[in-house]
Design a protein around this motif. Sequence first.
Motif, PDB file in Angstrom:
ATOM      1  N   GLY A 114      -5.596  -2.027   7.716  1.00 34.07           N
ATOM      2  CA  GLY A 114      -4.589  -1.094   7.267  1.00 34.07           C
ATOM      3  C   GLY A 114      -3.185  -1.520   7.641  1.00 34.07           C
ATOM      4  N   VAL A 115      -3.080  -2.675   8.283  1.00 29.51           N
ATOM      5  CA  VAL A 115      -1.774  -3.205   8.682  1.00 29.51           C
ATOM      6  C   VAL A 115      -1.730  -4.642   8.210  1.00 29.51           C
ATOM      7  CG1 VAL A 115      -0.285  -3.782  10.627  1.00 29.51           C
ATOM      8  CG2 VAL A 115      -1.753  -1.764  10.741  1.00 29.51           C
ATOM      9  N   GLY A 116      -0.681  -5.006   7.508  1.00 32.90           N
ATOM     10  CA  GLY A 116      -0.597  -6.367   7.000  1.00 32.90           C
ATOM     11  C   GLY A 116       0.797  -6.919   7.094  1.00 32.90           C
ATOM     12  N   ASP A 117       0.902  -8.202   6.869  1.00 33.21           N
ATOM     13  CA  ASP A 117       2.206  -8.862   6.899  1.00 33.21           C
ATOM     14  C   ASP A 117       2.546  -9.409   5.513  1.00 33.21           C
ATOM     15  OD1 ASP A 117       0.348 -10.885   6.761  1.00 33.21           O
ATOM     16  OD2 ASP A 117       1.113 -12.012   8.457  1.00 33.21           O
ATOM     17  N   GLY A 118       2.079  -8.704   4.498  1.00 37.12           N
ATOM     18  CA  GLY A 118       2.263  -9.156   3.121  1.00 37.12           C
ATOM     19  C   GLY A 118       3.657  -8.881   2.587  1.00 37.12           C
ATOM     20  N   CYS A 119       3.865  -9.266   1.351  1.00 37.85           N
ATOM     21  CA  CYS A 119       5.138  -9.093   0.676  1.00 37.85           C
ATOM     22  C   CYS A 119       5.205  -7.712   0.026  1.00 37.85           C
ATOM     23  CB  CYS A 119       5.317 -10.193  -0.366  1.00 37.85           C
ATOM     24  SG  CYS A 119       4.069 -10.137  -1.670  1.00 37.85           S
ATOM     25  N   ASP A 120       6.278  -7.451  -0.692  1.00 38.05           N
ATOM     26  CA  ASP A 120       6.464  -6.153  -1.345  1.00 38.05           C
ATOM     27  C   ASP A 120       5.346  -5.828  -2.334  1.00 38.05           C
ATOM     28  OD1 ASP A 120       8.738  -5.665   0.072  1.00 38.05           O
ATOM     29  OD2 ASP A 120      10.097  -6.350  -1.499  1.00 38.05           O
ATOM     30  N   MET A 121       4.733  -6.850  -2.939  1.00 34.37           N
ATOM     31  CA  MET A 121       3.676  -6.599  -3.923  1.00 34.37           C
ATOM     32  C   MET A 121       2.308  -6.387  -3.274  1.00 34.37           C
ATOM     33  SD  MET A 121       3.293 -10.468  -5.561  1.00 34.37           S
ATOM     34  CE  MET A 121       3.516  -9.795  -7.157  1.00 34.37           C
ATOM     35  N   ALA A 122       2.200  -6.562  -1.961  1.00 33.45           N
ATOM     36  CA  ALA A 122       0.931  -6.403  -1.252  1.00 33.45           C
ATOM     37  C   ALA A 122       0.591  -4.922  -1.092  1.00 33.45           C
ATOM     38  CB  ALA A 122       1.025  -7.067   0.121  1.00 33.45           C
ATOM     39  N   PRO A 123      -0.704  -4.605  -0.959  1.00 33.67           N
ATOM     40  CA  PRO A 123      -1.092  -3.206  -0.740  1.00 33.67           C
ATOM     41  C   PRO A 123      -0.536  -2.697   0.587  1.00 33.67           C
ATOM     42  CG  PRO A 123      -2.974  -4.673  -0.512  1.00 33.67           C
ATOM     43  CD  PRO A 123      -1.830  -5.509  -0.971  1.00 33.67           C
ATOM     44  N   LYS A 124      -0.211  -1.425   0.612  1.00 35.02           N
ATOM     45  CA  LYS A 124       0.342  -0.794   1.810  1.00 35.02           C
ATOM     46  C   LYS A 124      -0.713   0.081   2.463  1.00 35.02           C
ATOM     47  CE  LYS A 124       4.331  -2.482   0.591  1.00 35.02           C
ATOM     48  NZ  LYS A 124       4.062  -3.828   0.196  1.00 35.02           N
ATOM     49  N   GLY A 125      -0.725   0.099   3.792  1.00 30.78           N
ATOM     50  CA  GLY A 125      -1.659   0.949   4.517  1.00 30.78           C
ATOM     51  C   GLY A 125      -3.092   0.677   4.125  1.00 30.78           C
ATOM     52  N   THR A 126      -3.782   1.709   3.661  1.00 28.53           N
ATOM     53  CA  THR A 126      -5.188   1.581   3.281  1.00 28.53           C
ATOM     54  C   THR A 126      -5.373   1.425   1.773  1.00 28.53           C
ATOM     55  OG1 THR A 126      -5.429   3.975   3.211  1.00 28.53           O
ATOM     56  CG2 THR A 126      -5.984   2.890   5.298  1.00 28.53           C
ATOM     57  N   ASP A 127      -4.274   1.224   1.025  1.00 27.74           N
ATOM     58  CA  ASP A 127      -4.369   1.021  -0.430  1.00 27.74           C
ATOM     59  C   ASP A 127      -5.181  -0.218  -0.755  1.00 27.74           C
ATOM     60  OD1 ASP A 127      -2.764   3.213  -0.818  1.00 27.74           O
ATOM     61  OD2 ASP A 127      -0.967   2.058  -1.284  1.00 27.74           O
ATOM     62  N   ARG A 128      -5.846  -0.196  -1.900  1.00 25.60           N
ATOM     63  CA  ARG A 128      -6.544  -1.363  -2.447  1.00 25.60           C
ATOM     64  C   ARG A 128      -6.039  -1.549  -3.868  1.00 25.60           C
ATOM     65  NH1 ARG A 128     -12.293  -2.404  -0.136  1.00 25.60           N
ATOM     66  NH2 ARG A 128     -12.060  -1.554   1.944  1.00 25.60           N
ATOM     67  N   ILE A 129      -5.644  -2.778  -4.200  1.00 22.75           N
ATOM     68  CA  ILE A 129      -5.095  -3.032  -5.533  1.00 22.75           C
ATOM     69  C   ILE A 129      -5.744  -4.277  -6.140  1.00 22.75           C
ATOM     70  CG2 ILE A 129      -2.854  -1.983  -4.981  1.00 22.75           C
ATOM     71  CD1 ILE A 129      -1.754  -4.925  -4.805  1.00 22.75           C
ATOM     72  N   VAL A 130      -5.800  -4.294  -7.461  1.00 20.71           N
ATOM     73  CA  VAL A 130      -6.200  -5.506  -8.183  1.00 20.71           C
ATOM     74  C   VAL A 130      -4.924  -6.316  -8.371  1.00 20.71           C
ATOM     75  CG1 VAL A 130      -7.171  -6.455 -10.299  1.00 20.71           C
ATOM     76  CG2 VAL A 130      -8.090  -4.327  -9.354  1.00 20.71           C
ATOM     77  N   PRO A 131      -4.855  -7.539  -7.840  1.00 20.40           N
ATOM     78  CA  PRO A 131      -3.634  -8.333  -7.987  1.00 20.40           C
ATOM     79  C   PRO A 131      -3.352  -8.607  -9.469  1.00 20.40           C
ATOM     80  CG  PRO A 131      -5.191  -9.412  -6.497  1.00 20.40           C
ATOM     81  CD  PRO A 131      -5.895  -8.244  -7.100  1.00 20.40           C
ATOM     82  N   PRO A 132      -2.072  -8.688  -9.850  1.00 18.56           N
ATOM     83  CA  PRO A 132      -1.741  -8.880 -11.255  1.00 18.56           C
ATOM     84  C   PRO A 132      -2.334 -10.142 -11.875  1.00 18.56           C
ATOM     85  CG  PRO A 132       0.243  -8.938  -9.873  1.00 18.56           C
ATOM     86  CD  PRO A 132      -0.902  -8.584  -8.998  1.00 18.56           C
ATOM     87  N   TRP A 133      -2.527 -11.202 -11.100  1.00 10.75           N
ATOM     88  CA  TRP A 133      -3.083 -12.445 -11.647  1.00 10.75           C
ATOM     89  C   TRP A 133      -4.596 -12.341 -11.868  1.00 10.75           C
ATOM     90  CZ3 TRP A 133      -0.380 -11.974  -7.114  1.00 10.75           C
ATOM     91  CH2 TRP A 133      -1.137 -11.923  -5.947  1.00 10.75           C
ATOM     92  N   ALA A 134      -5.228 -11.321 -11.315  1.00  7.33           N
ATOM     93  CA  ALA A 134      -6.679 -11.161 -11.466  1.00  7.33           C
ATOM     94  C   ALA A 134      -7.042  -9.969 -12.349  1.00  7.33           C
ATOM     95  CB  ALA A 134      -7.318 -10.997 -10.091  1.00  7.33           C
ATOM     96  N   ALA A 135      -6.034  -9.334 -12.935  1.00  8.79           N
ATOM     97  CA  ALA A 135      -6.273  -8.148 -13.766  1.00  8.79           C
ATOM     98  C   ALA A 135      -6.364  -8.518 -15.230  1.00  8.79           C
ATOM     99  CB  ALA A 135      -5.140  -7.140 -13.566  1.00  8.79           C
TER     100      ALA A 135
END
Length: 135
Positions: A114-135
Amino acid sequence: MTLVRDADARRTRTPNALMTTLATPTQGGTGAVAVWRVDMPAGRRGPLHAIDAEQVWSFLDGDATIDLGGRVLEAAAGDTVVMAADVPRRVTTEGGFVAVVAAAAGGRVYNPDGVGDGCDMAPKGTDRIVPPWAA
């Protein structure tokens, strides 16, 4: 059958790499698999993250270090790394690399604790997202 021309491929630039969508459900795929190319320049370090789908990375050029759940793998051109679902991973490179990745369509990326060092496009907190390149 679908032909996805290079000029029509979707390209997404992240702070660490260029992702080129080759085939996904929204771009020429059948809905079962996502395939994309990763071009990571020298001296880059991707964020720590996890994905709820297995991924297969085939390295075409260069080399990378993959921390896969605390196990460090050194991959070079010609090598393939199978990354199990839900295992935290971080990909780094000193000299840069090109890889092609295949995964089940719809795989969602998330921050392992739930904590990451990603960029602005990375999921926040406990969010789960399909990355745009894999959608």
